[in-house]
Design a protein around this motif. Structure first.
Motif, short mmCIF file in Angstrom:
data_model
loop_
_atom_site.label_atom_id
_atom_site.label_comp_id
_atom_site.label_asym_id
_atom_site.label_seq_id
_atom_site.Cartn_x
_atom_site.Cartn_y
_atom_site.Cartn_z
N UNK A 73 -10.52 51.19 29.67
CA UNK A 73 -9.45 50.96 28.77
C UNK A 73 -8.48 49.71 29.40
N UNK A 74 -8.50 49.74 30.65
CA UNK A 74 -7.46 48.66 31.20
C UNK A 74 -8.08 47.19 30.75
N UNK A 75 -9.61 47.09 30.76
CA UNK A 75 -10.16 45.92 30.35
C UNK A 75 -9.90 45.50 28.83
N UNK A 76 -10.01 46.42 28.09
CA UNK A 76 -9.83 46.36 26.74
C UNK A 76 -8.45 45.66 26.33
N UNK A 77 -7.58 46.33 26.95
CA UNK A 77 -6.12 46.05 26.52
C UNK A 77 -5.59 44.62 27.24
N UNK A 78 -6.17 44.18 28.59
CA UNK A 78 -5.95 43.01 29.03
C UNK A 78 -6.74 42.03 28.26
N UNK A 79 -7.87 42.05 27.69
CA UNK A 79 -8.66 41.36 26.71
C UNK A 79 -7.89 40.98 25.47
N UNK A 80 -6.98 41.78 24.88
CA UNK A 80 -6.33 41.51 23.66
C UNK A 80 -4.94 41.16 23.82
N UNK A 81 -4.51 41.10 24.86
CA UNK A 81 -2.99 40.57 25.04
C UNK A 81 -2.68 39.19 24.54
N UNK A 82 -1.49 39.09 23.91
CA UNK A 82 -1.37 37.71 22.90
C UNK A 82 -1.14 36.68 23.72
N UNK A 83 -0.65 36.65 25.36
CA UNK A 83 -0.20 35.62 25.89
C UNK A 83 -0.98 35.63 27.36
N UNK A 84 -0.86 34.41 28.21
CA UNK A 84 -1.62 34.30 29.33
C UNK A 84 -0.63 35.10 30.56
N UNK A 85 0.77 34.96 30.47
CA UNK A 85 1.61 35.42 31.42
C UNK A 85 1.62 36.98 31.24
N UNK A 86 1.59 37.79 32.04
CA UNK A 86 1.34 39.34 31.97
C UNK A 86 2.07 39.68 33.15
N UNK A 87 2.75 41.10 33.06
CA UNK A 87 3.20 41.69 34.12
C UNK A 87 2.61 43.13 33.98
N UNK A 88 2.29 43.76 35.28
CA UNK A 88 1.77 45.02 35.48
C UNK A 88 2.90 45.83 36.59
N UNK A 89 3.25 46.91 35.80
CA UNK A 89 4.48 47.65 36.75
C UNK A 89 3.56 48.87 37.24
N UNK A 90 3.41 48.94 38.41
CA UNK A 90 2.86 50.10 39.22
C UNK A 90 3.91 51.08 39.51
N UNK A 91 4.07 52.20 38.90
CA UNK A 91 4.63 53.47 39.30
C UNK A 91 4.14 54.48 40.05
N UNK A 92 4.20 54.15 41.46
CA UNK A 92 3.37 55.06 42.22
C UNK A 92 3.55 56.72 42.15
N UNK A 93 4.98 57.10 42.10
CA UNK A 93 5.20 58.45 41.92
C UNK A 93 4.82 59.08 40.85
N UNK A 94 4.65 58.25 39.60
CA UNK A 94 4.14 58.88 38.43
C UNK A 94 2.68 58.59 38.01
N UNK A 95 1.96 57.90 39.14
CA UNK A 95 0.76 57.59 38.81
C UNK A 95 0.23 56.91 37.48
N UNK A 96 0.96 56.04 37.13
CA UNK A 96 0.62 54.95 36.02
C UNK A 96 0.99 53.67 36.32
N UNK A 97 0.33 52.75 35.50
CA UNK A 97 0.87 51.56 35.33
C UNK A 97 1.28 51.02 33.89
#
Length: 367
Positions: A73-97
């Motif tokens: 899932x992560x790879x599929x999402x990244x491969x289809x993003x519209x631009x090069x500059x991206x941000x990943x927000x890791x929310x540790x207490x909720x176990x999600x990005x």
């Protein structure tokens, strides 16, 4: 924690670690990749427990973190993003990005990083520096010849021997042997058996650009390869490899000299009538200055003529056309020599000059 990185770099890293993501597994954690961020670097790791791949890319962050995210899932999402500059927000207490890029936003549930398996090795003691071109050659010229029969697991691996200033790789199945050696500037003496499928996977992402050199090391029966921003660790097989040198040393008195490309093209055409059912059989009628190559079935027949220099007797012999094409396709030299003993003994193929490459192929008995 917010992590900023380049989508193209991340996508390339994900393509590289994909080679050691297991195809099937009962472990959810192994379906994911370990992401570690520290000191403006992002490390991405995958493992199927037999091969581990780690890739490091640049990333900007306000601190450090680690998490495991589902690879597909992560790879599929990244491969289809519209631009090069991206941000990943890791929310540790909720176990999600959260993954954000331009107007795109995605959320993925992840695992804790401490659940992911780790490999701890004492690296750097017996490291050998080699050119990437040499490593790709030694794999390309031998690993295809390893057996695919899992009932004899040892020969589904390639033998790697380092001694006396050279590195040799050997691939064997019940019908052929391929060996290739390169020079190394190291006094290490070691012998291991590496799964051929895994070493071929690594060769797929050793690129020509980037740094010319890569490192190669064997620690605790594991092979460690480092090149550019990649690190690969492969588990080796335990066991005894076959005595291939005893088989290769049985040469005959018929020596044929031939242009490699002429023989390859004629073999490709003759093999059009060969089939798996008859072991891809083509017939060689070897005379003083010519090989007559024939194949036939109920649909027709093909005959090819290739000029040669033969300093031995005439010979009729059956050859597996696929195995012959495999060897001729990886030899770079313009001319080769083929040594024959008789119609039931192996043929041994070598470049006309040098002793780096040797390929043995068993003949097919003809009716």
């Amino acid at each position: 924690m917010k992590i900023y990185c380049n989508r193209t770099e991340l996508n390339k890293a994900l393509n590289n670690v994909s080679h050691s993501v297991p195809v099937r597994t009962t472990s959810n954690i192994l379906e994911g990749i370990l992401v570690q961020v520290e000191d403006n670097k992002m490390s991405i790791t995958s493992t199927d427990t037999n091969m581990t791949t780690e890739v490091v890319i640049n990333a900007e962050s306000e601190g450090s973190c680690e998490f495991v995210v589902p690879f597909k899932l992560f790879s599929a999402i990244v491969s289809k993003l519209p631009e090069d500059e991206m941000m990943i927000d890791h929310i540790d207490e909720k176990n999600k990005v959260n993954i954000k890029c331009a107007g795109s936003s995605s959320e993925i549930i992840c695992f804790q990083g401490d659940e992911y398996p780790r490999i701890l090795l004492n690296e750097g003691e017996n490291e050998i520096l080699l050119s990437k071109e040499d490593i790709k050659k030694i794999i390309k010229k031998t690993a295809f010849s390893a057996s695919t029969d899992e009932f004899n697991r040892i020969i589904t691996g390639v033998l790697l021997e380092i001694k006396d200033g050279s590195m040799k790789m050997v691939g064997v199945d019940p019908y052929r042997i391929a060996t290739y050696k390169i020079d190394v500037d190291n006094n290490v003496n070691v012998s291991v058996i590496i799964p051929a499928k895994l070493i071929m996977e690594v060769a797929k992402f050793i690129e020509d650009d980037g740094e010319d050199k890569m490192s190669f090391e064997i620690v605790d029966n594991k092979v460690i390869m480092k090149f550019d921003n990649n690190k690969v660790v492969i588990n080796t097989y335990s066991g005894k490899f076959i005595d291939y040198e005893r088989i290769l040393n049985k040469e005959g008195n018929i020596n044929v000299r031939v242009k490699r490309n002429d023989l390859l093209r004629s073999t490709e055409r003759a093999s059009l009538l060969a089939s798996v059912q008859n072991n891809n059989l083509i017939r060689f009628n070897i005379q003083k200055d010519m090989i007559y190559i024939t194949s036939l079935n109920e649909e027709g027949n093909i005959e090819e003529k290739v000029e040669i220099i033969n300093d031995g007797e005439d010979l009729n012999i059956g050859i597996n056309s696929k195995y012959l094409k495999d060897a001729l396709s990886v030899i770079d030299d313009e001319e080769i020599s083929i040594n024959f003993k008789d119609s039931v003994s192996p043929a041994i193929i070598k470049p006309l000059k040098g002793d780096k490459y040797t390929y043995l192929i068993l003949p097919i008995r003809m009716n």
